[in-house]
Design a protein around this motif. Sequence first.
Motif, PDB file in Angstrom:
ATOM      1  N   UNK A 134      32.147  36.651  34.756  1.00  0.00           N
ATOM      2  CA  UNK A 134      31.510  37.963  34.850  1.00  0.00           C
ATOM      3  C   UNK A 134      30.961  38.105  36.266  1.00  0.00           C
ATOM      4  N   UNK A 135      31.871  38.281  37.200  1.00  0.00           N
ATOM      5  CA  UNK A 135      31.539  38.181  38.613  1.00  0.00           C
ATOM      6  C   UNK A 135      30.416  39.089  39.090  1.00  0.00           C
ATOM      7  N   UNK A 136      30.352  40.346  38.671  1.00  0.00           N
ATOM      8  CA  UNK A 136      29.292  41.203  39.219  1.00  0.00           C
ATOM      9  C   UNK A 136      27.886  40.748  38.883  1.00  0.00           C
ATOM     10  N   UNK A 154      32.015  44.307  34.266  1.00  0.00           N
ATOM     11  CA  UNK A 154      32.204  43.120  33.438  1.00  0.00           C
ATOM     12  C   UNK A 154      32.592  43.490  32.021  1.00  0.00           C
ATOM     13  N   UNK A 155      31.986  44.567  31.489  1.00  0.00           N
ATOM     14  CA  UNK A 155      32.327  45.041  30.151  1.00  0.00           C
ATOM     15  C   UNK A 155      33.767  45.542  30.109  1.00  0.00           C
ATOM     16  N   UNK A 156      34.174  46.266  31.153  1.00  0.00           N
ATOM     17  CA  UNK A 156      35.549  46.767  31.213  1.00  0.00           C
ATOM     18  C   UNK A 156      36.526  45.600  31.278  1.00  0.00           C
ATOM     19  N   UNK A 157      36.208  44.618  32.110  1.00  0.00           N
ATOM     20  CA  UNK A 157      37.074  43.436  32.227  1.00  0.00           C
ATOM     21  C   UNK A 157      37.217  42.750  30.876  1.00  0.00           C
ATOM     22  N   UNK A 158      36.096  42.576  30.172  1.00  0.00           N
ATOM     23  CA  UNK A 158      36.123  41.911  28.870  1.00  0.00           C
ATOM     24  C   UNK A 158      36.945  42.723  27.866  1.00  0.00           C
ATOM     25  N   UNK A 159      36.815  44.060  27.914  1.00  0.00           N
ATOM     26  CA  UNK A 159      37.571  44.911  26.993  1.00  0.00           C
ATOM     27  C   UNK A 159      39.074  44.786  27.242  1.00  0.00           C
TER      28      UNK A 159
END
Length: 198
Positions: A134-136, A154-159
């Motif tokens: 979760x880089x940011x 991070x939420x978008x990446x996880x989705x």
Amino acid sequence: MIGSLRGTLIDRPLPGEVIIEVGGVGYRASVPSSIFGTLGPTGSEVFLHVHTHVREDAIVLFGFAHADERRCFEALLGAHGVGPSLALAILSSLSPASLSKAVLEDDIDTLCLIPGVGKKTAARLLLELKARLDLPTWGADGPTTSGGERSARGEVRAALVELGYGTDEIRQALDAAPDDGSVEMMVRTALRELARSR
């Protein structure tokens, strides 16, 4: 599943290994070399965040001074071809913040300085960790949000990971997504970009 240990340091049987006595039971844990010498002398009270690794032939404990180190270790374990020994070697050489910086900057040379990491492994890690870390939420001095909260990106990446998209696709989609706005809007933008590229 053991998540943490608080007890007395009673031995260092091997470099990178400690035995912590908790309630009369000695737990052996592997730790990064970066914290091995900072735990104090034998008899000191110590606290470790623990990852319990279960194999067919053994249950192995890995201990870390900070929760973000454990999270980073677990993210590394999720990368293709990275086992506990290599993940521990990476965290012995780089802090979570330094590793995140290397990933953000595509710094393959920094990863290649780690024993056991060649150029092919480093290149693969850079791609996979962009989706797994979760880089940011990690700045130059460590986590920038409390309680493990994720940023919108991070939420978008996880989705996108949950939807089954690969690391290259996720990276391309995130590059096209706006820097601000709601998670829902950013996901829609990312999905439109992914649909155009297929």
